[in-house]
Enzyme design. Structure first.
Site, short mmCIF file in Angstrom:
data_model
loop_
_atom_site.label_atom_id
_atom_site.label_comp_id
_atom_site.label_asym_id
_atom_site.label_seq_id
_atom_site.Cartn_x
_atom_site.Cartn_y
_atom_site.Cartn_z
CG ASP A 75 -2.05 1.02 1.08
OD1 ASP A 75 -2.09 1.72 0.06
OD2 ASP A 75 -2.87 1.13 2.01
CG ASN B 234 -4.67 -0.91 8.78
OD1 ASN B 234 -4.83 -0.63 7.59
ND2 ASN B 234 -3.47 -0.95 9.34
CB ILE C 53 -13.34 8.11 8.03
CG1 ILE C 53 -12.83 7.84 6.60
CG2 ILE C 53 -13.69 9.59 8.22
CD1 ILE C 53 -13.87 8.04 5.53
CD GLU C 54 -11.00 7.18 15.63
OE1 GLU C 54 -10.89 6.02 15.19
OE2 GLU C 54 -10.35 7.62 16.58
CG HIS D 36 2.12 4.90 7.66
ND1 HIS D 36 1.11 5.52 8.36
CD2 HIS D 36 1.54 3.90 6.97
CE1 HIS D 36 -0.04 4.92 8.11
NE2 HIS D 36 0.20 3.92 7.27
CG HIS E 292 2.36 2.68 10.98
ND1 HIS E 292 2.69 1.62 11.80
CD2 HIS E 292 1.44 2.20 10.11
CE1 HIS E 292 2.00 0.55 11.44
NE2 HIS E 292 1.23 0.85 10.42
N GLY E 293 1.53 3.73 14.29
CA GLY E 293 0.28 3.43 14.96
C GLY E 293 0.54 2.56 16.17
CB ALA E 294 -1.73 0.69 18.37
#
Length: 389
Positions: free
Chosen positions: A73, A151, A154-155, A259, A315-317
């Site tokens: 991606d 994963n 939109i939040e 990322h 880049h995240g959890a």
């Protein structure tokens, strides 16, 4: 802080976490054994096994580019916008109205646009200079403004400290980026086989001075720009949703960070190609975004420019269990109940258990582990979330 250092056959790998699963450690050792790897490998606190290279890994190379060290991606990343609204001003029907507009105007999962969007949304690049993508304009125009699956999300969020409302999007270059990644990885495998090049599983490479290497860099960079165009188009729809419930709302400039990419950079006095796969650049003073899971906090951060991580951060959890393990072990009822208790509007379904909050690491622990890489600026709590179906 660096918690562990492991040795490959050539270089050390510096890890900003204590433990990883065996499959991830095997990939880390492979990276630290590559003949073209530079200085050391950096492993971020959200690391978990990927294809060839761990997600959450940073690889600097001399003379070559590795398609699988960028990932499939290409250009995947985050964008966020702060609004002029306060969360206390919004009632539940406001949030559901915004989310309804998002679902109506942004295709999710594998869905594409019903018709091609305007060409003005494409990055300003002469497509004739891109050998693989030059005849794929229509596919791009059908995918700009679409979320994708997995994963991606939109939040709508609130600043825990100030009650300000934010919008955040996670998405990439969609199927176009996937086809570029797979095309050049196959070419890299063929090149390495043809020239008896020494490589390791999933880490085929292209010499950067070859036409193939240069072509990949151009098309990869285009996909990074395409992914940003995609996120911007979606954010426009999100802002429309806000205006539908609060016409006077204002928005600050967009924050964007990728990322999954490779770029020429100078580190330790050398020009190298830094591959960040599931890792975010964090130069001194650079603003970045580190999201949690759909039921936990996200952070706007400021980079500290730590040279040991090649000026990178998580880049995240990061996943703590595989998708198959999540489906086998997690309870839909328990996951929904936990989010409902926090008042989060969500559409969690059984086929989305692989993206449940419990499938991910503790984001606050991840942020704590990289206190020498970034400084948190804004702590965001989810109000409503849409995941890629």
């Amino acid at each position: 802080m660096i918690k562990k250092v492991v040795m490959g056959t050539r270089l050390p790998a510096k890890m900003w976490l204590d433990e990883v699963e065996d499959s991830c450690m095997s990939q880390i050792i492979n990276l630290a054994s590559l003949p073209f790897a530079f200085k050391h490998i950096a492993i971020m606190p959200d690391a978990h096994a990927g294809k060839g290279m761990p997600n959450g890994g940073v690889l600097a190379t001399k003379g070559v580019v590795v398609p699988n060290a960028v990932g499939v991606d290409i250009g995947c990343g985050m964008c966020a916008v702060k609004t002029s609204l306060k969360a206390s001003e919004l009632v539940r029907t406001d949030l559901t109205g915004i989310m309804r507009h998002i679902r109506k105007t942004i295709p999710l999962g594998f869905d594409h646009q019903a018709k091609a969007v305007d060409e003005s949304l494409l990055p300003e690049v002469d497509l004739s200079t891109l050998p693989f993508l030059k005849d794929k304009k229509n596919a791009m125009l059908r995918e700009i403004g679409t979320l994708g699956g997995g994963n991606h999300f939109i939040e709508i969020q609130r600043d825990v400290a100030t009650d300000d409302v934010w919008a955040m999007i996670h998405s990439g270059s969609r199927h176009v980026g996937l086809t570029v990644a797979n095309h050049y990885n196959k070419l890299a495998e063929h090149w390495c086989e043809r020239w008896y090049a020494d490589t390791l599983p999933g880490l085929a490479f292209l010499p950067i001075e070859t036409e193939l290497g240069k072509d990949y860099m151009r098309e990869m960079e285009f996909c990074v720009a395409l992914a940003l165009a995609n996120r911007k188009a979606m954010m426009e729809r999100v802002m429309e949703g806000f205006r539908g419930v609060r016409p006077a709302v204002e928005f600050e400039p967009i924050i964007n960070i990728a990322h999954n990419y490779a770029a020429w950079e100078n580190h330790y006095g050398h020009d190298v190609i830094v591959h960040r796969k599931g890792a975010t650049r964090a130069r001194a003073g650079e603003i970045g975004i580190i999201p949690g899971s759909m039921g936990t906090k996200s952070y706007i951060v400021e980079g500290l420019g730590n040279p040991e991580s090649f000026m990178s951060c998580s880049h995240g959890a990061g996943r703590r269990m595989s998708r198959s393990q999540a489906f086998k072990t997690l309870s839909l009822e328990q996951e929904c109940a936990a989010m409902d208790a926090k008042g989060i509007i969500h559409g969690m379904r059984r086929d989305g258990l692989d993206e449940a909050p419990s499938a991910y690491k503790d984001i606050e622990q991840v942020i704590s582990l990289e206190s020498d890489l970034v400084r948190p600026l804004v702590e965001l709590s989810p109000l409503a979330v849409i995941k890629g179906d």
